[in-house]
Design a protein around this motif. Structure first.
Motif: not given
Length: 253
Positions: A7-24
């Motif tokens: 699955i290709q990761l769009s910029d929006e998906v990356k941003k959401s993932c980075v946000w979650l990674s910071g919280i977790k």
């Protein structure tokens, strides 16, 4: 055999993932996406009295939520794609279709972005609820070990009751009076202490309760009056007791 899809990761998906990674505080993108999808699958899709389900409420909240500004730096590198279990992705897609049933297509990018945001919001709420409880065992014991303040007054009777009963057992052995209650714990703790009478925790290597495990009391001057040592209460009557009850085969009952 599981079938994976790339699955290709769009910029929006990356941003959401980075946000979650910071919280977790976890940086593995693939693992975070998998956790997010499993979280969506755990949500109840049955409608309640108000005509809306948990799944619907949470996904709609996630779709409205904006990821914090400038979450990704230009200097940082993120994967362009990841591999996911195709069956899991399909199951999550079906969940999304129940909420976004008017959409002719529910794109994977939309699914991943909102799954990650929903999971991030869940973890954000969890962090708020438990922010006072985020110490590890070793961090908490380190704080206790450094505390040399002596509380020279009686604690709350109900809170101290079980610790005082245990202290009586220890005192009984000191006076050659064997007590049956907590006998196993006393005998085993004698085998687990070092030359300083410090208890070594079974669940974590090189972690010690830095207090005389066999002395529950503080003695006040020449009056011979004694009170329960609250540091002993926390480190031995509570944490060492739980450690041994959980991890020592002889004490597991």
């Amino acid at each position: 055999m599981k079938k994976s899809i790339c699955i290709q990761l769009s910029d929006e998906v990356k941003k959401s993932c980075v946000w979650l990674s910071g919280i977790k505080q976890q940086n593995n993108f693939e693992s975070l996406v998998e956790e997010s999808l499993k979280y969506i699958l755990s949500l109840d899709s049955e409608c309640e009295n108000d005509g809306e389900s948990d799944l619907s409420r949470i996904l709609k909240k996630a779709s409205r939520e904006k990821v914090p500004e400038n979450i990704i730096s230009d200097k940082e590198e993120y994967p362009l794609s990841i591999y996911l279990d195709e069956e899991v992705v399909d199951k999550v897609k079906e969940k999304f279709k129940k909420v976004y049933n008017k959409n002719k297509y529910v794109h994977i990018s939309f699914i991943l972005k909102n799954s990650l945001k929903a999971y991030a919001l869940y973890w954000q709420d969890m962090s708020e609820d438990t922010k006072e409880l985020k110490l590890s065992l070793s961090e908490f014991i380190s704080i206790c070990n450094k505390c040399n303040f002596k509380l020279l007054k009686e604690g709350t009777p109900k809170q101290d009751e079980k610790a005082k009963n245990l202290a009586k057992v220890f005192a009984g052995y000191k006076a050659n009076k064997v007590e049956l209650e907590n006998d196993t714990f006393y005998r085993r703790i004698r085998q687990k202490i070092d030359g300083n009478n410090y208890y070594k925790f079974l669940q974590e290597d090189e972690l010690y309760a830095e207090i005389d495990a066999l002395e529950p009391y503080i003695y006040l001057g020449e009056t011979n009056k004694k009170i329960l040592n609250q540091k002993w209460h926390v480190l031995i009557a509570w944490l060492a007791f739980l450690d041994m009850a959980s991890f020592d085969e002889e004490c597991d009952s």
